[in-house]
Design a protein around this motif. Structure first.
Motif, PDB file in Angstrom:
ATOM      1  N   THR A 104     -12.923   5.996  26.944  1.00  0.00           N
ATOM      2  CA  THR A 104     -14.172   6.805  26.970  1.00  0.00           C
ATOM      3  C   THR A 104     -14.780   7.387  26.076  1.00  0.00           C
ATOM      4  O   THR A 104     -15.888   7.306  25.763  1.00  0.00           O
ATOM      5  N   LEU A 105     -14.088   7.479  24.870  1.00  0.00           N
ATOM      6  CA  LEU A 105     -14.829   7.801  23.554  1.00  0.00           C
ATOM      7  C   LEU A 105     -15.370   6.576  23.360  1.00  0.00           C
ATOM      8  O   LEU A 105     -16.368   6.497  22.204  1.00  0.00           O
ATOM      9  N   ALA A 106     -15.064   5.332  23.123  1.00  0.00           N
ATOM     10  CA  ALA A 106     -15.627   4.016  22.799  1.00  0.00           C
ATOM     11  C   ALA A 106     -17.023   3.959  23.752  1.00  0.00           C
ATOM     12  O   ALA A 106     -17.728   3.642  22.822  1.00  0.00           O
ATOM     13  N   GLN A 107     -16.662   4.422  24.979  1.00  0.00           N
ATOM     14  CA  GLN A 107     -17.871   4.283  25.668  1.00  0.00           C
ATOM     15  C   GLN A 107     -19.213   5.150  24.876  1.00  0.00           C
ATOM     16  O   GLN A 107     -20.199   4.821  24.641  1.00  0.00           O
ATOM     17  N   ASP A 152     -22.831   7.476  14.284  1.00  0.00           N
ATOM     18  CA  ASP A 152     -22.245   6.820  13.182  1.00  0.00           C
ATOM     19  C   ASP A 152     -20.574   6.924  13.107  1.00  0.00           C
ATOM     20  O   ASP A 152     -20.125   7.852  12.418  1.00  0.00           O
ATOM     21  N   PHE A 153     -19.991   5.823  13.545  1.00  0.00           N
ATOM     22  CA  PHE A 153     -18.590   6.087  13.973  1.00  0.00           C
ATOM     23  C   PHE A 153     -17.832   6.211  12.311  1.00  0.00           C
ATOM     24  O   PHE A 153     -17.098   6.926  12.364  1.00  0.00           O
ATOM     25  N   SER A 154     -18.621   5.765  11.295  1.00  0.00           N
ATOM     26  CA  SER A 154     -17.805   5.954  10.092  1.00  0.00           C
ATOM     27  C   SER A 154     -17.920   7.327   9.792  1.00  0.00           C
ATOM     28  O   SER A 154     -17.198   7.929   8.698  1.00  0.00           O
ATOM     29  N   ARG A 155     -18.773   8.175  10.230  1.00  0.00           N
ATOM     30  CA  ARG A 155     -18.790   9.461   9.876  1.00  0.00           C
ATOM     31  C   ARG A 155     -18.294  10.527  10.713  1.00  0.00           C
ATOM     32  O   ARG A 155     -18.359  11.798  10.741  1.00  0.00           O
ATOM     33  N   VAL A 156     -17.500  10.065  11.786  1.00  0.00           N
ATOM     34  CA  VAL A 156     -16.773  10.841  12.842  1.00  0.00           C
ATOM     35  C   VAL A 156     -15.501  11.433  12.300  1.00  0.00           C
ATOM     36  O   VAL A 156     -14.797  10.613  11.810  1.00  0.00           O
ATOM     37  N   VAL A 157     -15.380  12.631  12.620  1.00  0.00           N
ATOM     38  CA  VAL A 157     -14.085  13.558  12.332  1.00  0.00           C
ATOM     39  C   VAL A 157     -13.960  14.006  13.518  1.00  0.00           C
ATOM     40  O   VAL A 157     -14.443  14.785  14.244  1.00  0.00           O
ATOM     41  N   HIS A 158     -12.482  14.038  13.838  1.00  0.00           N
ATOM     42  CA  HIS A 158     -11.890  14.664  15.177  1.00  0.00           C
ATOM     43  C   HIS A 158     -11.870  16.085  14.779  1.00  0.00           C
ATOM     44  O   HIS A 158     -11.088  16.722  13.957  1.00  0.00           O
ATOM     45  N   SER A 191     -23.281  17.599  13.329  1.00  0.00           N
ATOM     46  CA  SER A 191     -23.432  17.634  14.537  1.00  0.00           C
ATOM     47  C   SER A 191     -22.244  17.407  15.106  1.00  0.00           C
ATOM     48  O   SER A 191     -21.099  16.836  14.575  1.00  0.00           O
ATOM     49  N   MET A 192     -22.010  18.035  16.412  1.00  0.00           N
ATOM     50  CA  MET A 192     -20.712  18.123  16.965  1.00  0.00           C
ATOM     51  C   MET A 192     -20.903  17.835  18.691  1.00  0.00           C
ATOM     52  O   MET A 192     -22.020  18.004  19.282  1.00  0.00           O
ATOM     53  N   VAL A 193     -20.129  16.953  19.112  1.00  0.00           N
ATOM     54  CA  VAL A 193     -20.279  16.672  20.442  1.00  0.00           C
ATOM     55  C   VAL A 193     -19.142  16.665  21.012  1.00  0.00           C
ATOM     56  O   VAL A 193     -17.743  16.497  20.702  1.00  0.00           O
ATOM     57  N   THR A 194     -19.061  17.466  22.310  1.00  0.00           N
ATOM     58  CA  THR A 194     -17.752  17.763  23.192  1.00  0.00           C
ATOM     59  C   THR A 194     -17.812  16.711  24.246  1.00  0.00           C
ATOM     60  O   THR A 194     -18.740  16.956  25.090  1.00  0.00           O
ATOM     61  N   ALA A 195     -16.681  16.018  24.337  1.00  0.00           N
ATOM     62  CA  ALA A 195     -16.647  14.894  25.363  1.00  0.00           C
ATOM     63  C   ALA A 195     -15.510  15.278  26.051  1.00  0.00           C
ATOM     64  O   ALA A 195     -14.199  15.645  25.704  1.00  0.00           O
ATOM     65  N   VAL A 196     -15.616  15.313  27.423  1.00  0.00           N
ATOM     66  CA  VAL A 196     -14.572  15.940  28.533  1.00  0.00           C
ATOM     67  C   VAL A 196     -14.337  14.544  29.436  1.00  0.00           C
ATOM     68  O   VAL A 196     -15.295  13.975  30.031  1.00  0.00           O
ATOM     69  N   SER A 197     -13.125  14.176  29.400  1.00  0.00           N
ATOM     70  CA  SER A 197     -12.662  12.975  30.180  1.00  0.00           C
ATOM     71  C   SER A 197     -11.537  13.488  31.267  1.00  0.00           C
ATOM     72  O   SER A 197     -10.659  13.705  30.898  1.00  0.00           O
ATOM     73  N   ASP A 198     -12.067  13.388  32.373  1.00  0.00           N
ATOM     74  CA  ASP A 198     -11.498  13.494  33.606  1.00  0.00           C
ATOM     75  C   ASP A 198     -10.735  12.400  33.934  1.00  0.00           C
ATOM     76  O   ASP A 198     -11.332  11.567  34.364  1.00  0.00           O
ATOM     77  N   SER A 244     -12.253  16.553  23.942  1.00  0.00           N
ATOM     78  CA  SER A 244     -12.395  16.140  22.235  1.00  0.00           C
ATOM     79  C   SER A 244     -13.531  16.841  21.915  1.00  0.00           C
ATOM     80  O   SER A 244     -14.647  16.553  22.332  1.00  0.00           O
ATOM     81  N   THR A 245     -13.677  17.540  20.660  1.00  0.00           N
ATOM     82  CA  THR A 245     -14.814  17.752  19.853  1.00  0.00           C
ATOM     83  C   THR A 245     -14.890  16.816  18.620  1.00  0.00           C
ATOM     84  O   THR A 245     -13.795  16.794  17.981  1.00  0.00           O
ATOM     85  N   LEU A 246     -16.165  15.788  18.630  1.00  0.00           N
ATOM     86  CA  LEU A 246     -15.987  14.818  17.627  1.00  0.00           C
ATOM     87  C   LEU A 246     -16.990  15.562  16.547  1.00  0.00           C
ATOM     88  O   LEU A 246     -18.209  15.993  17.249  1.00  0.00           O
ATOM     89  N   VAL A 247     -16.759  15.711  15.253  1.00  0.00           N
ATOM     90  CA  VAL A 247     -17.868  16.270  14.370  1.00  0.00           C
ATOM     91  C   VAL A 247     -18.439  14.905  13.553  1.00  0.00           C
ATOM     92  O   VAL A 247     -17.774  14.263  13.024  1.00  0.00           O
ATOM     93  N   VAL A 248     -19.809  14.797  13.505  1.00  0.00           N
ATOM     94  CA  VAL A 248     -20.394  13.623  12.857  1.00  0.00           C
ATOM     95  C   VAL A 248     -20.950  14.338  11.613  1.00  0.00           C
ATOM     96  O   VAL A 248     -21.999  15.214  11.538  1.00  0.00           O
ATOM     97  N   ARG A 249     -20.390  13.971  10.488  1.00  0.00           N
ATOM     98  CA  ARG A 249     -20.806  14.524   9.210  1.00  0.00           C
ATOM     99  C   ARG A 249     -22.143  13.826   8.782  1.00  0.00           C
ATOM    100  O   ARG A 249     -22.600  12.757   8.853  1.00  0.00           O
ATOM    101  N   GLY A 250     -23.071  14.856   8.377  1.00  0.00           N
ATOM    102  CA  GLY A 250     -24.522  14.565   7.982  1.00  0.00           C
ATOM    103  C   GLY A 250     -24.366  14.220   6.588  1.00  0.00           C
ATOM    104  O   GLY A 250     -23.319  14.381   5.806  1.00  0.00           O
ATOM    105  N   ASP A 251     -25.666  13.987   5.977  1.00  0.00           N
ATOM    106  CA  ASP A 251     -25.647  13.857   4.529  1.00  0.00           C
ATOM    107  C   ASP A 251     -25.708  15.302   4.021  1.00  0.00           C
ATOM    108  O   ASP A 251     -26.659  16.297   4.208  1.00  0.00           O
TER     109      ASP A 251
END
Lengths: 136, 146
Positions: B65-68, B78-84, B117-124, B138-145
């Motif tokens: 689902t995170l791949a989706q 931007d996947f290269s900036r994503v931190v768990h 920015s932060m995105v909260t992804a809920v997978s049932d 999961s909360t994914l943090v996308v690091r900005g410049d």
């Protein structure tokens, strides 16, 4: 569970990670982000070295609790962590991570176990809590 | 990141069949030594249908689902900036070998904190009968410049 008090240490264990541990977790989990096995890639994105997968740390940190539950991992009904600091795994010496599991709360259905997970003198997980069901 | 992702529901993932050897492989990888994670007879003796997956195994199913989410054309992640940032599993029952699991992702929150920015992804995650097994958040943090 009678005799269980908030603050009791129910389990403690030290884990030694090597690069092999990371490669094995990458294969088993499908997380092939190269920062977990390639020094050059880790350096290119400004990291201090190859890092353990956060989900690997989350995965083994709960094992002392599972063992305390008699090996019944199905009794862990809720488990959460925050990833606060990275675990750098040296190619030669690896990394040593210690886990202390304490009772955080007790009620009729079970308990909340709070985990303190430490690497190089600093905690690497925040709010690491496992909710476990306990036999009546 | 696109704030309009909030509330978005994604299509269910293709069914994931939990294999006994996959459970054992994952158990070894997270340094799990309990016989219930490795030995089907021990698991059955404890009342389970087959080997029991370790508590964090659900990430293997959640990952689809995170791949989706990361490949959503208008997400702007931007996947290269994503931190768990954080992770949670809330179980109705443990996963055991033989389960056929489907995951359905909902984005519950998108927040901006300074450059990040932060995105909260809920997978049932549900079984073949449609019954709830576990929710992976999961909360994914996308690091900005900076």
């Amino acid at each position: 569970m009678s005799g269980l008090n908030v603050g009791d240490v129910i389990a403690e264990r030290d884990f030694h990670l090597t690069r092999d541990t990371l490669v094995r977790y990458a294969g088993a989990s499908g997380d092939f982000n190269p920062i977990h096995y390639r020094d050059d890639v880790a350096a290119s994105v400004g990291l201090p070295g190859v890092l353990a997968h956060g989900m690997l740390t989350m995965g083994f940190a709960v094992q002392p609790v599972v063992d305390w539950l008699g090996g019944d991992s199905g009794r862990v009904i809720d488990y959460q962590v925050k990833f606060t600091r990275p675990v750098v795994v040296d190619p030669e010496s690896g990394a040593d991570v210690s886990v202390v599991a304490k009772v955080g709360a007790v009620d009729e259905a079970g308990a909340r176990i709070d985990l303190t997970v430490t690497y190089a003198g600093q905690t690497v997980l925040g709010k690491a809590q496992a909710r476990v069901s306990l036999p009546a | 990141m696109n704030p309009e992702l909030t509330g978005r529901e994604f299509a269910p993932t293709a069914p994931y069949l939990v294999g006994r050897e996959k459970v054992r492989e994952f158990a070894r990888a997270v340094l799990a030594t309990s016989p219930l994670n490795h030995d089907a007879d021990a698991a059955r003796a404890a009342g389970y249908a087959d080997v029991v997956a370790p508590p964090t195994f659900a990430v293997v199913v959640q990952e689809h689902t995170l791949a989706q989410l990361l490949s959503e054309p208008d997400a702007g992640i931007d996947f290269s900036r994503v931190v768990h940032g954080d992770q949670r599993f809330s179980y109705t029952r443990p996963i055991v070998a033989g389960d056929e699991l489907t995951a359905r992702l909902t984005v519950s929150a998108v927040k901006t904190l300074g450059a990040h920015s932060m995105v909260t992804a809920v997978s049932d995650i549900t079984d073949a009968e449609g019954a709830h097994v576990v929710t992976a958040t999961s909360t994914l943090v996308v690091r900005g410049d900076e």
